[in-house]
Design an enzyme around this catalytic site. Structure first.
Site, PDB file in Angstrom:
ATOM      1  N   TYR A 157      33.826  37.836  31.436  1.00 41.96           N
ATOM      2  CA  TYR A 157      32.598  38.088  32.204  1.00 41.96           C
ATOM      3  C   TYR A 157      32.446  39.568  32.554  1.00 41.96           C
ATOM      4  O   TYR A 157      31.972  39.917  33.634  1.00 41.96           O
ATOM      5  CB  TYR A 157      32.581  37.254  33.488  1.00 41.96           C
ATOM      6  CG  TYR A 157      32.538  35.760  33.279  1.00 41.96           C
ATOM      7  CD1 TYR A 157      32.331  35.205  32.023  1.00 41.96           C
ATOM      8  CD2 TYR A 157      32.718  34.892  34.353  1.00 41.96           C
ATOM      9  CE1 TYR A 157      32.308  33.833  31.834  1.00 41.96           C
ATOM     10  CE2 TYR A 157      32.683  33.513  34.177  1.00 41.96           C
ATOM     11  CZ  TYR A 157      32.484  32.993  32.922  1.00 41.96           C
ATOM     12  OH  TYR A 157      32.464  31.633  32.736  1.00 41.96           O
ATOM     13  N   ASP A 206      33.995  31.058  40.277  1.00 42.77           N
ATOM     14  CA  ASP A 206      34.442  30.994  38.888  1.00 42.77           C
ATOM     15  C   ASP A 206      34.208  32.338  38.210  1.00 42.77           C
ATOM     16  O   ASP A 206      33.087  32.860  38.216  1.00 42.77           O
ATOM     17  CB  ASP A 206      33.660  29.888  38.153  1.00 42.77           C
ATOM     18  CG  ASP A 206      34.042  29.802  36.688  1.00 42.77           C
ATOM     19  OD1 ASP A 206      35.119  29.264  36.388  1.00 42.77           O
ATOM     20  OD2 ASP A 206      33.261  30.274  35.841  1.00 42.77           O
ATOM     21  N   THR A 210      30.102  33.573  38.184  1.00 47.92           N
ATOM     22  CA  THR A 210      29.867  34.999  38.421  1.00 47.92           C
ATOM     23  C   THR A 210      29.705  35.835  37.155  1.00 47.92           C
ATOM     24  O   THR A 210      29.894  37.044  37.193  1.00 47.92           O
ATOM     25  CB  THR A 210      31.009  35.590  39.276  1.00 47.92           C
ATOM     26  OG1 THR A 210      32.261  35.451  38.576  1.00 47.92           O
ATOM     27  CG2 THR A 210      31.091  34.894  40.625  1.00 47.92           C
TER      28      THR A 210
END
Length: 261
Positions: free
Chosen positions: A65, A60, A21
């Site tokens: 991120y 994940d 992601t």
């Protein structure tokens, strides 16, 4: 082989393909060949719903991120249906990564991930190594995660490694290693073989070389999945996409690779 499979001896059952992601939270400093736009909330909801429809249960994410964890916490439904993997050690701020592997930061990071993801436990937490795997493993990070596991906040722990030595040491001391394995990179295969022999979990990153798979195969994605998912010890491939068509295609190819079509 089946599309749903055990992650070593962790007790977790995961889909052979997991949804990465990074693309829902960060578009700076990523190494994809094609530009992409971070999808809006409705597009993310639809992508997550499609993933579940296709029997994907593995997701994940990571503090590195960008807003990924925060957005998943807002948009993910049916927490019990998902196996959530997050990470500690790498932070992404002002367009740059920085690393902090101290036990204090590790504990604070997990607590923040729990809040962001709107959950009271994480299925798996991995140390986001900066490449100096053995040095990272000397800093008490894994011990801090082990304590959180004892408290019931985490179900499995490990490291996203970059070296064979780091991967092997991780599996001696923890549950899961995330390693790079694809058509052009099999140097970390000894880590996978060790996992197969000792009941440890393996997650695969960069299975498609971040979109840079070499030519020479009529279908390089299928060839890569065939090799990876046909390797004893591999639990799942993490593939990051925000394109529903690509997600469907990847699941179909993963199912074909495990003989589940």
């Amino acid at each position: 082989m089946a599309f749903l499979r055990p992650l070593g001896d962790t007790g977790l059952t995961i889909s052979a393909l997991g949804l990465g992601t990074v693309k829902i939270g960060r578009d700076q400093g990523v190494k994809y060949p094609d530009a992409f736009t971070i999808p809006d909330d409705q597009a993310v909801r639809e992508l997550l719903a499609l993933a579940r429809e296709l029997d994907i249960n593995l997701i994940d994410t990571a503090p590195a991120y960008g807003r990924s964890e925060e957005r998943l916490g807002q948009l993910l439904t049916g927490r019990q249906d998902w196996v959530i993997v997050s990470k500690v050690g790498e932070e992404f701020e002002n367009g740059k990564s920085r690393f902090d592997f101290t036990p204090e930061h590790t504990i604070a990071s997990v607590e923040r991930s729990l809040r962001r993801l709107n959950t009271d436990y994480l299925d798996c937490v991995l140390i986001h190594s900066d490449g100096n795997d053995l040095e990272v493993l000397r800093q008490g990070t894994l011990e801090a995660l082990a304590e959180l596991k004892r408290k019931g906040l985490i179900r499995a722990i490990g490291v996203s490694t970059k070296t064979v030595e780091g991967g092997l040491e991780t599996l001696r001391r923890a549950d899961v290693a995330m390693v790079t394995y694809n058509l052009a990179h099999d140097q970390e295969r000894p880590v996978i073989d060790y996992a197969a022999e000792h009941g440890k979990g393996i997650l695969i990153k960069k299975a498609f070389a971040s979109g840079h798979l070499q030519a020479g195969h009529a279908d390089p994605v299928q060839a890569s999945l065939d090799r990876i998912l046909g390797t004893a010890g591999v639990g799942a491939v993490i593939a990051g996409t925000v394109n529903p068509k690509h997600l469907r295609e990847n699941v179909e190819k993963a199912r074909r690779a495990v003989g589940d079509l």
